[in-house]
Design a protein around this motif. Structure first.
Motif, short mmCIF file in Angstrom:
data_model
loop_
_atom_site.label_atom_id
_atom_site.label_comp_id
_atom_site.label_asym_id
_atom_site.label_seq_id
_atom_site.Cartn_x
_atom_site.Cartn_y
_atom_site.Cartn_z
N MET A 1 0.27 -39.92 19.93
CA MET A 1 0.88 -38.86 19.13
C MET A 1 1.63 -39.45 17.95
N ALA A 2 2.29 -40.57 18.19
CA ALA A 2 3.00 -41.22 17.09
C ALA A 2 2.02 -41.65 16.00
N GLY A 3 0.84 -42.16 16.42
CA GLY A 3 -0.18 -42.55 15.44
C GLY A 3 -0.69 -41.35 14.66
N ASN A 4 -0.92 -40.24 15.38
CA ASN A 4 -1.37 -39.03 14.69
C ASN A 4 -0.32 -38.54 13.69
N LEU A 5 0.94 -38.60 14.10
CA LEU A 5 2.01 -38.19 13.19
C LEU A 5 2.06 -39.11 11.98
N LYS A 6 1.84 -40.39 12.21
CA LYS A 6 1.85 -41.35 11.09
C LYS A 6 0.71 -41.04 10.12
N ASN A 7 -0.49 -40.74 10.68
CA ASN A 7 -1.62 -40.40 9.81
C ASN A 7 -1.35 -39.10 9.04
N THR A 8 -0.73 -38.15 9.75
CA THR A 8 -0.40 -36.89 9.08
C THR A 8 0.58 -37.12 7.93
N MET A 9 1.57 -37.96 8.17
CA MET A 9 2.54 -38.25 7.11
C MET A 9 1.88 -38.97 5.94
N ALA A 10 0.92 -39.86 6.27
CA ALA A 10 0.18 -40.54 5.19
C ALA A 10 -0.62 -39.53 4.37
N GLY A 11 -1.27 -38.56 5.07
CA GLY A 11 -2.00 -37.53 4.36
C GLY A 11 -1.08 -36.69 3.48
N LEU A 12 0.08 -36.35 4.01
CA LEU A 12 1.04 -35.58 3.22
C LEU A 12 1.52 -36.38 2.01
N ASN A 13 1.69 -37.69 2.22
CA ASN A 13 2.12 -38.53 1.10
C ASN A 13 1.04 -38.56 0.01
N SER A 14 -0.23 -38.69 0.45
CA SER A 14 -1.33 -38.70 -0.51
C SER A 14 -1.41 -37.36 -1.25
N ALA A 15 -1.27 -36.26 -0.50
CA ALA A 15 -1.30 -34.94 -1.13
C ALA A 15 -0.15 -34.77 -2.12
N SER A 16 1.00 -35.31 -1.74
CA SER A 16 2.15 -35.24 -2.65
C SER A 16 1.88 -36.00 -3.93
N GLN A 17 1.26 -37.19 -3.82
CA GLN A 17 0.92 -37.96 -5.01
C GLN A 17 -0.07 -37.20 -5.89
N ASN A 18 -1.07 -36.57 -5.24
CA ASN A 18 -2.03 -35.78 -6.01
C ASN A 18 -1.35 -34.62 -6.74
N ILE A 19 -0.43 -33.99 -6.03
CA ILE A 19 0.30 -32.89 -6.66
C ILE A 19 1.12 -33.39 -7.84
N ASN A 20 1.73 -34.58 -7.67
CA ASN A 20 2.50 -35.14 -8.77
C ASN A 20 1.61 -35.44 -9.97
N ARG A 21 0.43 -36.01 -9.71
CA ARG A 21 -0.49 -36.30 -10.82
C ARG A 21 -0.93 -35.00 -11.49
N THR A 22 -1.22 -33.99 -10.68
CA THR A 22 -1.61 -32.69 -11.25
C THR A 22 -0.49 -32.11 -12.10
N ALA A 23 0.74 -32.25 -11.61
CA ALA A 23 1.87 -31.74 -12.37
C ALA A 23 2.01 -32.48 -13.70
N VAL A 24 1.80 -33.81 -13.67
CA VAL A 24 1.88 -34.60 -14.91
C VAL A 24 0.78 -34.16 -15.88
N SER A 25 -0.44 -33.95 -15.34
CA SER A 25 -1.55 -33.51 -16.20
C SER A 25 -1.25 -32.14 -16.80
N LEU A 26 -0.74 -31.24 -15.97
CA LEU A 26 -0.39 -29.91 -16.49
C LEU A 26 0.70 -29.99 -17.55
N SER A 27 1.67 -30.90 -17.33
CA SER A 27 2.72 -31.06 -18.32
C SER A 27 2.16 -31.58 -19.64
N ALA A 28 1.24 -32.57 -19.55
CA ALA A 28 0.62 -33.09 -20.77
C ALA A 28 -0.20 -32.01 -21.48
#
Length: 325
Positions: free
Chosen positions: A183-210
Motif C-alpha cells: 500500500m505504501a508503494g501504491n501511495l508513492k506511485n499515486t503521489m508521483a502521478g499527482l506530482n507529474s500531473a501538477s507539473q503538466n498543469i503548471n506547464r499548461t498554465a505557463v503556456s496559457l499565460s504566454a
C-alpha cells in the motif's frame, strides 16, 4: 550607691529614647507606605464581589501604587462599596470614564484595585466620584478552568494513546500505510502521478499565460478588436456585408433553381429545344437550310455582279467606297 543609680537611670533613659525614635520612625515608615501624609482625593467603586479585598490594600495605576483602600461597606442588597484614597498627583491621569478592577499582586498575592485611566478627551475625576467597574476573574474560576483543561488534556492523551496503538497494530488506513509495504508503494506511485500531473498543469498554465500575453500585445488583432472601436465597427460592417452577400447568393441560387426548372419545362421554347429531340432536329435542319440558302444567295449575287447589265452599277459602288476610304 547614688552613682550606680544615676548610671542605671541614664541607661534606661537612653533605651527609652531609642525606643521612642524607633517608634516614630516606624510610624513615619508605615505612613509613607500608606501615603498618609500625601494629599489625596476619595474615589468610590461598587463591586458585586471584592474577592477578599481588605482595608489598607493598595490601589494601582499603570503598575504604580497611587493609593490605598480606605473603607469597605455593604451596598444595596448584595454589593460592596469601596472607598479609596488616591494621590492628588495621579488625579490628572484618571478621567470620568475610568474603570476599576480587583486583581492581585501575584497569582496568590494580596488583593489590589487596578484603575484604568479612561478617555483622555474627557475631564478628570473629582473627589467623591464613582468609577465604573470591570468584573474580575476570580481565582476559583481560574482553578475550575484549569481543572477542566486538565480533564480535556487527559482525554486527548488517552485518545492519542489508543490511536497510536491501533496505528502500531496496522489498524485503519494510516496503520496500513505504516505497516503494509504494498500500500505504501501504491501511495508513492499515486503521489508521483499527482506530482507529474501538477507539473503538466503548471506547464499548461505557463503556456496559457504566454498565449494571453500575446493576445494582449499592443497592435495585435485581438488587442485591436478588444480596444479599438474603429476596428470593431469595421469588422461589424464587414460582417453585415457578408450577411447581405449571403442573402443575395441565396436569392441567386433560388433564381437559378427556378430557371433550371423552366429549362426542364417543355411549355416554353428553350425547354422544347433542350428537352424535345424532334424540335431540336427540326431546328438543326432549318439552320442547315438557312446556311445552304445563304451560300446560294452569295453565288447569285456574285453572278449578278458579272452580269453585263448590272456590272456598271457594282463598279460605280466600288469606286464610291474607295473614294470614301
Amino acid at each position: 550607691m547614688e552613682t550606680s543609680e544615676n548610671k542605671r537611670s541614664v541607661i534606661v533613659g537612653i533605651f527609652v529614647f531609642l525606643g521612642i525614635v524607633l517608634f516614630v520612625a516606624g510610624i513615619f515608615t508605615l505612613a509613607g507606605q500608606q501615603k498618609r501624609f500625601v494629599k489625596s482625593i476619595e474615589l468610590n467603586a461598587i463591586f458585586d464581589n471584592v474577592a477578599g479585598l481588605k482595608v489598607g490594600n493598595n490601589v494601582w495605576f499603570s503598575g504604580v501604587k497611587i493609593g490605598t483602600v480606605k473603607k469597605i461597606d455593604f451596598y444595596g442588597t448584595s454589593q460592596v462599596k469601596i472607598k479609596m484614597n488616591v494621590e492628588q498627583e495621579a488625579q490628572k491621569y484618571i478621567h470620568k470614564n475610568a474603570t476599576a478592577q480587583i486583581s492581585s499582586e501575584g497569582f496568590i498575592g494580596n488583593r489590589i484595585i487596578v484603575i484604568e485611566g479612561g478617555n483622555i478627551n474627557l475631564p478628570v475625576v473629582e473627589s467623591g466620584d464613582r468609577l465604573h467597574v470591570k468584573k474580575a476573574l476570580s481565582t476559583d474560576a481560574m482553578l475550575e478552568d484549569l481543572q477542566a483543561n486538565n480533564r480535556n488534556l487527559i482525554e486527548i492523551t488517552g485518545n492519542l494513546k489508543v490511536i497510536s496503538g491501533k496505528m502500531a497494530n496496522g489498524e485503519g488506513a494510516i496503520g496500513a500505510l505504516l505497516t503494509d509495504s504494498l500500500m505504501a508503494g501504491n501511495l508513492k506511485n499515486t503521489m508521483a502521478g499527482l506530482n507529474s500531473a501538477s507539473q503538466n498543469i503548471n506547464r499548461t498554465a505557463v503556456s496559457l499565460s504566454a498565449f494571453s500575453n500575446k493576445l494582449n500585445t499592443k497592435g495585435g488583432l485581438v488587442d485591436e478588436l478588444l480596444t479599438d472601436t474603429g476596428v470593431f465597427s469595421q469588422l461589424e460592417g464587414s460582417v453585415g456585408n457578408i450577411r447581405k452577400l449571403s442573402v443575395a447568393a441565396a436569392s441567386l441560387s433560388e433564381d437559378l433553381s427556378t430557371a433550371g426548372q423552366k429549362l426542364n419545362d417543355k411549355n416554353n421554347a428553350i425547354g422544347v429545344l433542350l428537352n424535345d429531340q424532334e424540335s431540336a432536329a427540326s431546328l438543326k435542319k432549318t439552320l442547315t437550310n438557312l446556311e445552304t440558302s445563304s451560300q446560294k444567295l452569295d453565288e447569285n449575287l456574285e453572278a449578278l455582279q458579272h452580269n453585263f447589265l448590272l456590272r456598271g452599277f457594282f463598279r460605280k459602288k466600288a469606286k464610291e467606297e474607295e473614294k470614301m476610304k
